[in-house]
Design a protein around this motif. Sequence first.
Motif, PDB file in Angstrom:
ATOM      1  N   PRO A 169     -61.312   0.242  64.718  1.00 18.35           N
ATOM      2  CA  PRO A 169     -62.424  -0.623  63.986  1.00 18.35           C
ATOM      3  C   PRO A 169     -61.814  -2.020  63.551  1.00 18.35           C
ATOM      4  CG  PRO A 169     -62.057   1.446  62.744  1.00 18.35           C
ATOM      5  CD  PRO A 169     -61.130   1.836  63.804  1.00 18.35           C
ATOM      6  N   THR A 170     -60.631  -1.708  62.788  1.00 15.25           N
ATOM      7  CA  THR A 170     -59.906  -2.830  62.346  1.00 15.25           C
ATOM      8  C   THR A 170     -59.545  -3.972  63.494  1.00 15.25           C
ATOM      9  OG1 THR A 170     -58.837  -1.841  60.815  1.00 15.25           O
ATOM     10  CG2 THR A 170     -57.871  -3.866  61.537  1.00 15.25           C
ATOM     11  N   ARG A 171     -59.055  -3.359  64.695  1.00 16.65           N
ATOM     12  CA  ARG A 171     -58.829  -4.434  65.832  1.00 16.65           C
ATOM     13  C   ARG A 171     -60.181  -4.915  66.350  1.00 16.65           C
ATOM     14  NH1 ARG A 171     -54.282  -0.602  66.697  1.00 16.65           N
ATOM     15  NH2 ARG A 171     -55.352   0.843  68.162  1.00 16.65           N
ATOM     16  N   ARG A 172     -61.270  -4.041  66.463  1.00 10.76           N
ATOM     17  CA  ARG A 172     -62.473  -4.499  67.142  1.00 10.76           C
ATOM     18  C   ARG A 172     -63.099  -5.771  66.383  1.00 10.76           C
ATOM     19  NH1 ARG A 172     -63.834   0.907  67.865  1.00 10.76           N
ATOM     20  NH2 ARG A 172     -65.253   0.634  66.187  1.00 10.76           N
ATOM     21  N   SER A 173     -62.776  -5.701  64.796  1.00 14.74           N
ATOM     22  CA  SER A 173     -63.239  -6.381  64.006  1.00 14.74           C
ATOM     23  C   SER A 173     -62.296  -7.862  64.197  1.00 14.74           C
ATOM     24  CB  SER A 173     -63.479  -5.925  62.434  1.00 14.74           C
ATOM     25  OG  SER A 173     -62.162  -5.914  62.129  1.00 14.74           O
ATOM     26  N   ILE A 174     -61.216  -7.746  64.549  1.00 14.96           N
ATOM     27  CA  ILE A 174     -60.592  -8.805  64.816  1.00 14.96           C
ATOM     28  C   ILE A 174     -61.156  -9.516  65.890  1.00 14.96           C
ATOM     29  CG2 ILE A 174     -58.349  -9.647  65.276  1.00 14.96           C
ATOM     30  CD1 ILE A 174     -57.024  -7.666  63.419  1.00 14.96           C
ATOM     31  N   MET A 175     -61.200  -8.541  66.841  1.00 18.25           N
ATOM     32  CA  MET A 175     -61.540  -9.441  68.196  1.00 18.25           C
ATOM     33  C   MET A 175     -62.953  -9.980  67.825  1.00 18.25           C
ATOM     34  SD  MET A 175     -59.794  -8.676  70.834  1.00 18.25           S
ATOM     35  CE  MET A 175     -60.751  -8.996  72.409  1.00 18.25           C
ATOM     36  N   THR A 176     -63.955  -9.268  67.141  1.00 17.25           N
ATOM     37  CA  THR A 176     -65.017 -10.115  67.004  1.00 17.25           C
ATOM     38  C   THR A 176     -65.100 -11.466  66.125  1.00 17.25           C
ATOM     39  OG1 THR A 176     -66.253  -7.899  66.986  1.00 17.25           O
ATOM     40  CG2 THR A 176     -67.352  -9.737  65.770  1.00 17.25           C
ATOM     41  N   ARG A 177     -63.905 -11.278  65.306  1.00 17.22           N
ATOM     42  CA  ARG A 177     -63.879 -12.427  64.551  1.00 17.22           C
ATOM     43  C   ARG A 177     -63.254 -13.616  65.560  1.00 17.22           C
ATOM     44  NH1 ARG A 177     -62.437 -16.512  63.494  1.00 17.22           N
ATOM     45  NH2 ARG A 177     -61.394 -17.692  61.720  1.00 17.22           N
ATOM     46  N   LEU A 178     -62.344 -13.333  66.348  1.00 13.28           N
ATOM     47  CA  LEU A 178     -61.678 -14.363  67.236  1.00 13.28           C
ATOM     48  C   LEU A 178     -62.493 -14.652  68.366  1.00 13.28           C
ATOM     49  CD1 LEU A 178     -58.057 -12.681  67.823  1.00 13.28           C
ATOM     50  CD2 LEU A 178     -58.662 -14.644  66.429  1.00 13.28           C
ATOM     51  N   ALA A 179     -63.685 -13.871  68.535  1.00 15.75           N
ATOM     52  CA  ALA A 179     -64.655 -14.392  69.662  1.00 15.75           C
ATOM     53  C   ALA A 179     -65.344 -15.575  69.113  1.00 15.75           C
ATOM     54  CB  ALA A 179     -65.547 -13.114  69.964  1.00 15.75           C
ATOM     55  N   GLU A 180     -65.443 -15.753  67.710  1.00 12.79           N
ATOM     56  CA  GLU A 180     -66.001 -17.167  67.223  1.00 12.79           C
ATOM     57  C   GLU A 180     -65.093 -18.171  67.350  1.00 12.79           C
ATOM     58  OE1 GLU A 180     -68.788 -17.520  65.359  1.00 12.79           O
ATOM     59  OE2 GLU A 180     -69.559 -15.441  65.069  1.00 12.79           O
ATOM     60  N   THR A 181     -63.926 -18.208  66.905  1.00 14.85           N
ATOM     61  CA  THR A 181     -62.812 -19.040  66.946  1.00 14.85           C
ATOM     62  C   THR A 181     -61.605 -18.701  66.882  1.00 14.85           C
ATOM     63  OG1 THR A 181     -62.123 -20.940  65.736  1.00 14.85           O
ATOM     64  CG2 THR A 181     -63.479 -19.715  64.562  1.00 14.85           C
ATOM     65  N   PRO A 182     -60.436 -19.273  67.484  1.00 12.48           N
ATOM     66  CA  PRO A 182     -59.232 -18.890  66.997  1.00 12.48           C
ATOM     67  C   PRO A 182     -58.702 -18.877  65.515  1.00 12.48           C
ATOM     68  CG  PRO A 182     -59.117 -20.312  68.759  1.00 12.48           C
ATOM     69  CD  PRO A 182     -60.426 -20.440  68.542  1.00 12.48           C
ATOM     70  N   ALA A 183     -57.906 -17.971  65.195  1.00  5.55           N
ATOM     71  CA  ALA A 183     -57.625 -17.846  63.843  1.00  5.55           C
ATOM     72  C   ALA A 183     -55.973 -17.510  63.344  1.00  5.55           C
ATOM     73  CB  ALA A 183     -58.415 -16.846  63.056  1.00  5.55           C
ATOM     74  N   ARG A 184     -55.466 -17.836  62.433  1.00  6.38           N
ATOM     75  CA  ARG A 184     -54.104 -17.789  61.973  1.00  6.38           C
ATOM     76  C   ARG A 184     -54.224 -16.183  61.556  1.00  6.38           C
ATOM     77  NH1 ARG A 184     -52.635 -20.966  57.023  1.00  6.38           N
ATOM     78  NH2 ARG A 184     -54.548 -20.051  56.144  1.00  6.38           N
ATOM     79  N   VAL A 185     -53.009 -15.570  61.501  1.00  3.67           N
ATOM     80  CA  VAL A 185     -52.511 -14.241  61.145  1.00  3.67           C
ATOM     81  C   VAL A 185     -53.306 -13.920  59.631  1.00  3.67           C
ATOM     82  CG1 VAL A 185     -50.875 -12.433  60.675  1.00  3.67           C
ATOM     83  CG2 VAL A 185     -50.729 -14.010  62.456  1.00  3.67           C
ATOM     84  N   THR A 186     -52.918 -14.914  58.700  1.00  6.33           N
ATOM     85  CA  THR A 186     -53.488 -14.532  57.440  1.00  6.33           C
ATOM     86  C   THR A 186     -54.955 -14.435  57.201  1.00  6.33           C
ATOM     87  OG1 THR A 186     -51.380 -15.817  56.646  1.00  6.33           O
ATOM     88  CG2 THR A 186     -53.120 -15.624  54.999  1.00  6.33           C
ATOM     89  N   ASP A 187     -55.583 -15.571  58.197  1.00  5.78           N
ATOM     90  CA  ASP A 187     -57.154 -15.553  58.000  1.00  5.78           C
ATOM     91  C   ASP A 187     -57.621 -14.363  58.651  1.00  5.78           C
ATOM     92  OD1 ASP A 187     -56.955 -18.197  57.296  1.00  5.78           O
ATOM     93  OD2 ASP A 187     -57.242 -18.978  59.411  1.00  5.78           O
ATOM     94  N   LEU A 188     -56.972 -13.696  59.288  1.00  4.06           N
ATOM     95  CA  LEU A 188     -57.363 -12.229  60.034  1.00  4.06           C
ATOM     96  C   LEU A 188     -57.295 -11.336  59.022  1.00  4.06           C
ATOM     97  CD1 LEU A 188     -56.058 -12.684  63.692  1.00  4.06           C
ATOM     98  CD2 LEU A 188     -58.376 -12.824  62.959  1.00  4.06           C
TER      99      LEU A 188
END
Lengths: 113, 113
Positions: free
Chosen positions: B18-37
């Motif tokens: 689930p963590t990885r899926r939420s990261i994917m969903t977040r990144l689908a919006e826009t690229p991000a830094r590690v800390t942001d994720l």
Amino acid sequence: MTKHDPKLSQLFHALADPTRRSIMTRLAETPARVTDLAGPTGLRLPTVMRHLSVLEDAGLITTSKDGRIRTCTIVPEALDPMQTWLDEQRSIWESRLDRFDDYVMKIMKEREK
Amino acid sequence: MTKHDPKLSQLFHALADPTRRSIMTRLAETPARVTDLAGPTGLRLPTVMRHLSVLEDAGLITTSKDGRIRTCTIVPEALDPMQTWLDEQRSIWESRLDRFDDYVMKIMKEREK
DNA sequence: TATATAGTTAGCAACATGACTAAGCATGAT
DNA sequence: ATCATGCTTAGTCATGTTGCTAACTATATA
């Protein structure tokens, strides 16, 4: 949305194993007995049983026992949440592209001035 | 076909968390830094790093470093093999339904005699 | 009734996973 | 030059996963 969603995790996890995917593909053809499913895999029965219960827990198959024979059947709708997740991802991704288009359009209009 | 297919296993495995899926969903919006994720997850940086490398190994994201900042970007095409597998399953399932129709038709015609 | 067949249960070993802390290493700001 | 920031590496720990064997139960079949 999709705060926990353990069902989806279970689904993805169940399909992450090549043996389980091959079982799914076999069952997409027609229902089958446990021994029939074990054959092609080259794995022992208890191992296959475990794979089957993972698939059953994920809702991907159902099983029923008649006499000493357990018959396994796929539940095609069980894949729907996965398809839905894929579509959601695509949708987010595409609206991102739209926003990017808007951004480009804005820049273009700026330049026209 | 799909004898081994470790790529598909990697894909499904990567998305089973689930963590990885939420990261994917977040990144689908826009690229991000590690800390942001890391922020929304409530997890420590090394843990998030590990998730990111799982996603990167699966080809689902790419990362690049500028100065001390690593930026993560999704690779939407990476989901294609999953969609293809789903379609294949459906296709097998549907041709099974067709065969079942044939069977029913045959029985019906038998009865007409 | 005796035997083969089909599945099940229990338990073990090896390895993978997901979390953490502690410490390190660049890079940017003061 | 010093310090904060952002990431990275190394190492630990608990738990989960995948395979096995051995022994058991239940149902056919001879």
